[in-house]
Design an enzyme around this catalytic site. Sequence first.
Site, PDB file in Angstrom:
ATOM      1  CE  LYS A  22      -1.777   1.639   4.095  1.00 44.28           C
ATOM      2  NZ  LYS A  22      -1.598   3.059   4.384  1.00 44.28           N
ATOM      3  CG  ASN A  23       2.073   2.862   3.596  1.00 44.68           C
ATOM      4  OD1 ASN A  23       0.939   3.235   3.285  1.00 44.68           O
ATOM      5  ND2 ASN A  23       2.429   2.600   4.852  1.00 44.68           N
ATOM      6  CB  CYS A 118      -4.080   6.367  11.221  1.00 47.29           C
ATOM      7  SG  CYS A 118      -4.743   5.033  10.220  1.00 47.29           S
ATOM      8  NE  ARG A 123       0.434  10.475  10.756  1.00 47.52           N
ATOM      9  CZ  ARG A 123      -0.082   9.549   9.934  1.00 47.52           C
ATOM     10  NH1 ARG A 123      -1.330   9.220  10.006  1.00 47.52           N
ATOM     11  NH2 ARG A 123       0.674   8.979   9.037  1.00 47.52           N
ATOM     12  CG  ASP A 308       2.710   1.140   9.654  1.00 47.15           C
ATOM     13  OD1 ASP A 308       2.354   2.077  10.386  1.00 47.15           O
ATOM     14  OD2 ASP A 308       3.023   1.286   8.459  1.00 47.15           O
ATOM     15  NE  ARG A 400      -6.960   4.901   5.548  1.00 50.49           N
ATOM     16  CZ  ARG A 400      -6.034   5.537   6.245  1.00 50.49           C
ATOM     17  NH1 ARG A 400      -6.295   5.902   7.473  1.00 50.49           N
ATOM     18  NH2 ARG A 400      -4.872   5.821   5.722  1.00 50.49           N
TER      19      ARG A 400
HETATM   20  N1  EPU Z   1       7.052  14.011  11.619  1.00 54.22           N
HETATM   21  C1  EPU Z   1       7.317  15.286  12.058  1.00 54.22           C
HETATM   22  N2  EPU Z   1       7.309  16.278  11.134  1.00 54.22           N
HETATM   23  C2  EPU Z   1       7.058  16.060   9.813  1.00 54.22           C
HETATM   24  C3  EPU Z   1       6.787  14.745   9.375  1.00 54.22           C
HETATM   25  C4  EPU Z   1       6.800  13.725  10.317  1.00 54.22           C
HETATM   26  O1  EPU Z   1       7.549  15.522  13.235  1.00 54.22           O
HETATM   27  O2  EPU Z   1       7.062  17.035   9.027  1.00 54.22           O
HETATM   28  C5  EPU Z   1       7.039  12.917  12.625  1.00 54.22           C
HETATM   29  C6  EPU Z   1       5.654  12.275  12.727  1.00 54.22           C
HETATM   30  O3  EPU Z   1       4.787  13.012  13.519  1.00 54.22           O
HETATM   31  C7  EPU Z   1       5.986  10.919  13.286  1.00 54.22           C
HETATM   32  C8  EPU Z   1       7.347  10.621  12.655  1.00 54.22           C
HETATM   33  O4  EPU Z   1       7.860  11.867  12.200  1.00 54.22           O
HETATM   34  O5  EPU Z   1       6.100  10.998  14.675  1.00 54.22           O
HETATM   35  C9  EPU Z   1       7.293   9.655  11.494  1.00 54.22           C
HETATM   36  O6  EPU Z   1       6.433  10.137  10.493  1.00 54.22           O
HETATM   37  P1  EPU Z   1       6.668   9.844   8.957  1.00 54.22           P
HETATM   38  O7  EPU Z   1       6.636  11.151   8.225  1.00 54.22           O
HETATM   39  O8  EPU Z   1       7.851   8.968   8.785  1.00 54.22           O
HETATM   40  O9  EPU Z   1       5.379   9.019   8.590  1.00 54.22           O
HETATM   41  P2  EPU Z   1       4.370   9.245   7.397  1.00 54.22           P
HETATM   42  O10 EPU Z   1       5.108   9.478   6.125  1.00 54.22           O
HETATM   43  O11 EPU Z   1       3.293  10.177   7.804  1.00 54.22           O
HETATM   44  C10 EPU Z   1       4.361   6.711   6.718  1.00 54.22           C
HETATM   45  C11 EPU Z   1       3.331   5.637   6.527  1.00 54.22           C
HETATM   46  C12 EPU Z   1       2.785   5.217   7.880  1.00 54.22           C
HETATM   47  C13 EPU Z   1       3.928   4.694   8.723  1.00 54.22           C
HETATM   48  C14 EPU Z   1       5.014   5.769   8.843  1.00 54.22           C
HETATM   49  C15 EPU Z   1       6.241   5.297   9.595  1.00 54.22           C
HETATM   50  C16 EPU Z   1       2.347   6.151   4.387  1.00 54.22           C
HETATM   51  C17 EPU Z   1       1.158   6.628   3.623  1.00 54.22           C
HETATM   52  N3  EPU Z   1       2.242   6.167   5.710  1.00 54.22           N
HETATM   53  O12 EPU Z   1       3.700   7.795   7.341  1.00 54.22           O
HETATM   54  O13 EPU Z   1       1.858   4.171   7.625  1.00 54.22           O
HETATM   55  O14 EPU Z   1       3.459   4.358  10.001  1.00 54.22           O
HETATM   56  O15 EPU Z   1       5.430   6.192   7.516  1.00 54.22           O
HETATM   57  O16 EPU Z   1       6.757   4.172   9.005  1.00 54.22           O
HETATM   58  O17 EPU Z   1       3.341   5.757   3.816  1.00 54.22           O
HETATM   59  C18 EPU Z   1      -0.111   2.946   7.898  1.00 54.22           C
HETATM   60  O18 EPU Z   1       0.134   2.392   6.811  1.00 54.22           O
HETATM   61  O19 EPU Z   1      -1.010   2.532   8.678  1.00 54.22           O
HETATM   62  C19 EPU Z   1       0.658   4.108   8.305  1.00 54.22           C
HETATM   63  C20 EPU Z   1       0.275   4.936   9.253  1.00 54.22           C
END
Ligand code: EPU
Length: 421
Positions: A22-23, A118, A123, A308, A400
């Site tokens: 998915k991701n 989620c 975030r 995850d 989802r």
């Molecule tokens: N963060 C910040 N500032 C930012 C961006 C992120 O502080 O500008 C923090 C977040 O709040 C969090 C940490 O960094 O505490 C990690 O966030 P990251 O940006 O790595 O996650 P994401 O890109 O929002 C993706 C996956 C998530 C998965 C995370 C970590 C997708 C669509 N989502 O999220 O997947 O948990 O990486 O591996 O790729 C899921 O599939 O259920 C899911 C939530």
Amino acid sequence: MERLVIQGGRRLTGSVRSSGAKNAVLKLMAASILANRPCLIRNVPRKITDVEVMIGVLQGLGVKVSWEDPTSLRLDPRGDLGFHAQDELVREMRASFQVIGPLLGRVGRSRIYQPGGCVIGQRPIDLHVKGLSALGAVVNEEHGYIDVHGGRLHGAEIHLDFPSVGATENIMSAAILAEGTTVIRNAAKEPEIIEEQNFYNRLGARIRGAGTDCLRIDGVQELNNREIDYAVIPDRIEVGTFMIAAAITGGDLTVTDVIPEHVEAVSAKLRETGAEVRVDEDSLRVVSAGRPKPTDVTVLPYPGFPSDLQSPMTALLTVADGTSIVTDHVFEARFRYVDELLRMGANVRVEGRSAVIKGIAGLSGAEVVAPDLRAGASLVLAGLAAEGQTVLHGMKHLDRGYERLEEKLREIGADIERHID
Ligand code: EPU
């Protein structure tokens, strides 16, 4: 009103095939915005709603989308594209945010509502904003919207405070058509980043370093005119979910179409709980050795144990023979599902970013609600292991991200049905 009704206590046995990741798929779909020609993406998990939402986002921007066969998606980004992603779709899915980088490269602008997704922590988006600003983009946050204006961006040296997956992706894609070289340090190392690097390089980008903590993007004037045909990697989170399902049900399960190194952290932890994990070239067999032993789990960015799978692993440890501690260093509020596990008899205490889990002999079925996608998977696993019936509400979260979950589980021996009123 949809719900899953699970009669617990069945061992999972046999073989189950993983779907496409998915991701990774969602980001490759967004990446197609930058292409000059149609892109074919294979192994797409068609039946998850996040894919449908991303199709809607892209169609709203002007990308033509069609299914070439049940799992192959054709995306044709030729013609004029808009820059404002549809608010109601963006609210549903955080991955919509990943259209910003490609849109900057393609139309020089993007407008997007603060994304939903989620509820697993605050975030914030500061790392995206800092990175895009360093490339010369102007970012305004007003009335709930994030407006980013680009023009021709320029390369920059960027050090991320945290290896955010989403920020790494947006900065990488915005830098592809920028003037000069961009270096992203402390970049995310997830396999999904490697997929994007490979995909973009096939389109003519010049990106190196994915899979390490330093990405180097040499800006190019334009991308090539080749149509690409790209098969996406297996979903390591779905694979890990099935592996843990085997362990929690006392089962013996083979998961096929797997890249075993993507789930090494999970294999290692399952072995610590006493399960046997046999690794083949592209499959994994998990054989339970009975009641799991306790173990501590520290969730970290890849290649650490994935956030995850934190909730499915916690479900497993609720029935371990002793006390375990699970600490999540990626998301600060990803334990909301614990209240639901308590209804099933679990003994778990959350303290900040950690859960202290005192293993009990067995869970008991109950009526529970999934607060988010992966928590939903954790409650399904708990229900499979519990004595009696579990009814799980909140199916929209599970749908989802898990393709045909109950069908796949039924095929390996689970007693699980979806009821629709
Ligand atoms: N963060 C910040 N500032 C930012 C961006 C992120 O502080 O500008 C923090 C977040 O709040 C969090 C940490 O960094 O505490 C990690 O966030 P990251 O940006 O790595 O996650 P994401 O890109 O929002 C993706 C996956 C998530 C998965 C995370 C970590 C997708 C669509 N989502 O999220 O997947 O948990 O990486 O591996 O790729 C899921 O599939 O259920 C899911 C939530």
